[in-house]
Design an enzyme around this catalytic site. Sequence first.
Site, PDB file in Angstrom:
ATOM      1  N   LEU A  73       0.853  -1.194   0.000  1.00 43.17           N
ATOM      2  CA  LEU A  73       0.000   0.000   0.000  1.00 43.17           C
ATOM      3  C   LEU A  73       0.885   1.240   0.000  1.00 43.17           C
ATOM      4  O   LEU A  73       1.000   1.942   0.994  1.00 43.17           O
ATOM      5  CB  LEU A  73      -0.921  -0.044   1.221  1.00 43.17           C
ATOM      6  CG  LEU A  73      -2.187   0.812   1.170  1.00 43.17           C
ATOM      7  CD1 LEU A  73      -2.934   0.616  -0.135  1.00 43.17           C
ATOM      8  CD2 LEU A  73      -3.095   0.478   2.335  1.00 43.17           C
ATOM      9  N   HIS A  74       1.558   1.476  -1.129  1.00 45.31           N
ATOM     10  CA  HIS A  74       2.443   2.631  -1.277  1.00 45.31           C
ATOM     11  C   HIS A  74       1.968   3.426  -2.485  1.00 45.31           C
ATOM     12  O   HIS A  74       1.209   2.931  -3.300  1.00 45.31           O
ATOM     13  CB  HIS A  74       3.891   2.193  -1.543  1.00 45.31           C
ATOM     14  CG  HIS A  74       4.396   1.160  -0.609  1.00 45.31           C
ATOM     15  ND1 HIS A  74       5.337   0.224  -0.954  1.00 45.31           N
ATOM     16  CD2 HIS A  74       4.064   0.892   0.679  1.00 45.31           C
ATOM     17  CE1 HIS A  74       5.584  -0.544   0.072  1.00 45.31           C
ATOM     18  NE2 HIS A  74       4.819  -0.181   1.072  1.00 45.31           N
ATOM     19  N   ALA A  75       2.494   4.641  -2.615  1.00 44.85           N
ATOM     20  CA  ALA A  75       2.328   5.459  -3.807  1.00 44.85           C
ATOM     21  C   ALA A  75       0.934   5.356  -4.409  1.00 44.85           C
ATOM     22  O   ALA A  75      -0.046   5.712  -3.759  1.00 44.85           O
ATOM     23  CB  ALA A  75       3.399   5.110  -4.836  1.00 44.85           C
TER      24      ALA A  75
END
Lengths: 560, 88
Positions: free
Chosen positions: B14-16
Site C-alpha cells: 500500500l504505497h504510492a
Amino acid sequence: MMEITGTGIGQGVAVGPVVRMAERLPEPVDRPSHLDPEREGERARASLSVVGAELAARGAKAGGAAKDVLEAQAMMAEDPSLIEAVTTRLATGATAERAVFEAFATYRELLAGMGGYLGERAADLDDISQRVIAHLLKLPAPGVPDPGHPFILVARDLAPADTATLDLDKVLGLITVDGGPTSHTAILAREKSIVAVVGAADAAGLADGDTVVVEAARGVVTSGPTPEQIAAAKAAIAERAAQTAVAPTPGALADGTAVPLLANLGSTDGAAEAIRLGAEGVGLFRTEFLFLDADAAPSVREQQAQYTRLLTAFAGRKVVVRVLDAGADKPLSFLNDAPEENPALGLRGIRALRHSEAILREQLTALAAADAATDAELWVMAPMIATVDETRYFTSLAKELGIRVAGVMVETPSAALIAGRVLGACDFASIGTNDLTQYTMAADRLLGTVAALQNPWHPAVLRLIAEVGAAGAELGKPVGICGEAAADPLLAVVLVGLGATSLSMSPSALADVRASLARYSLSDAQALAQAALAAEGAAEARAAADAAATDITSAREAAS
Amino acid sequence: MQEQTVRIGSTHGLHARPAKLFTQAVAASGATVMLSKSGGTPVNAASILGVISQGIDHGDEVTLVVEGGDERAVLEQLIGLLSTDHDD
C-alpha cells in the site's frame, strides 16, 4: 578531466554546461511566534492549500506516471494528519514555518527509517515542505532554474514536480547526487527518455558553467572533457538522433539475420504507441488485467471482445498471448485463495489453471474465437511450465479448443534443462528471464536484500538460455525472450548469440536494442555469448561480452 | 460501526499509487475510516501520510473500521480496492 560515476538511466549521451539547482531553504528558526496560534494556523493552511493546488495543476499538465505521483503529493500537502500535527505545534507558540517544517520532518524520518522504496519517498516530503515554507516566506518556490540556454541540470535529487515539468528543449541531461535506480527521478527520466545519471555522489563538486559529458550507458559523468571527448559525445548524440529520426526498421543483425523485435504489453492501451516505436508484433501480452478487478473470471464474451481489440490493432502481425498467470503472489479469489508460505514456489501459473481447468478452457475458447474473427497471427503460451507433462496438457487442450500455435514459457530451470523434450511437445518457447533468474539463483525477485543476485547476466542463467536456444535450433522451433533482459542492448546481442530468435520488451527499449543488434553479425553475437558464458559471475560476464564487442568493432574499424 | 480485515492485493503493498487511490476513495466516501495493520495503532485512513507510513506490504492484513454514512457499502468498496492489484 575527471570521471564521476553513478547509475545511468537508459542509453543516451549529453554534453553541455552545468546549471545547479538552487540550494535548499535553511531550516526555519525555532522561535516563539508573535502571532496567535489561530492566525498562524490560517497562514499554514493557506500555504498548504496553495502548494497542494499547484502540485495538482502540475500533475494535470504532466500526465502519465508523473500525474499519479504529483496527485499523491498534492494530497500529502493537504493531508488531515499533517494539518493536525501542524496545529498541535502552533498551539505551543511555534511559527507556521517551523510547525510545517517539523510536521513534515516527522513523517520524513518515519519514511526514511523504513528504507527501500519508502525511504526514497522521503525526498518527496522534503520537496513539499520546502515549497510550503517558501510560500510562507514569500520566496520563489524551489525548482528547475531557467538560465535561458540549454544546460545539464545538477541537483541533489529532483522531486517529481521538477522532473515532470522539465523543459526537454532546455535540459540536455540530468545528474543527481542522491537517488537510486528506483527513485522518481530515475523512473521519470526513463519514461521521458531524459539522459540521466543518478546517485553520482561526486557530482556535488560540479559548479555552474562546468562543461560535462553525461554517458548514461556507462553511468559516467566526465567533467572538464577534452575536445576529442566532446567531439565523440556529439557524434554519439547525432547517431542516436539519426536512429530515432528514421522510421523504425525490422530488427536484424548486421548480416541480415532477422530478429523480430516485439512488445511486452499489459493491456490493449499501449498498442498504438508500440507500433509507432517499431514493434513488429507482441511477444508477451499479459492477460491478468482482465481478471484482477473481478470476483469471478470474466465471461468468454467479455474476454473475446478484449482479445479482438488487441488482435485488430496488430492485424497481420504476430501476437503472443500468455494465459492467466496467477498465484499466491497475485491472488485471485476464484483461482487460488489459500495462503502459501512460498508463493513463488506454489500453486501458480499453469499449476493453478490446471487446478481450475474451466477458467483455462474459457480463456482459450475466447482467444480462439478472437483469432478466427481477426487476421493477426495468434500464438498462445502457458506460464510456469516445469514438466513435459504440463506442456502436453496445455498444448493438447489449446489445440482441442482451436488454438493454432501453442507454446510454453521457460521460467523454471527444469523446463530449460529438458528444453528439447519440452519443445518436442509444443510449437515454441518464450523465455521469461525475470523468473528464470529468480529460480536459478534462488533469489526472491521482490526482495531488495537479494537484488544483487537477480541478474540475468549470471552465466548460470545464460547457460540455461543456451540450452533452450540449442534445443530450438535442433528442432527448428522458435525461442523468444520476453523478460527484462531483452531490453538491455548488449545482453540482447548475447541472447541472440545463445539462440533466441525474437526479442520482446517494453516498447521504449526497442530503438536502442534495434541499433545494437545492427552492429553485430550472427557469428559476432555467438562470440559475445561464448565470452559471457565462460565468465565467473554476472559482472564478469557483462565485462567479457563488452570486451568481445569492443574487439569486434575496433577490428572492423581497423580493416575499413 | 462496521469492521473488516483484508489482505493487501497490490504487488508493491500500500504505497504510492495504490495508497493514493485508497485515501482518495476514503475522502470521497465522507465516512470516518480508521485503518490498522495487524495489532498496530489505528490511523486516519483519509491521510495518505498516515497510510504509507504504516509500511504495509503485499499480503499484510489490515483492519478497517467505518463509521458514518452507508457503512456497509463504504466498507465493501474499500475492501475491494485493498484486495486488488493496482501494479502491473
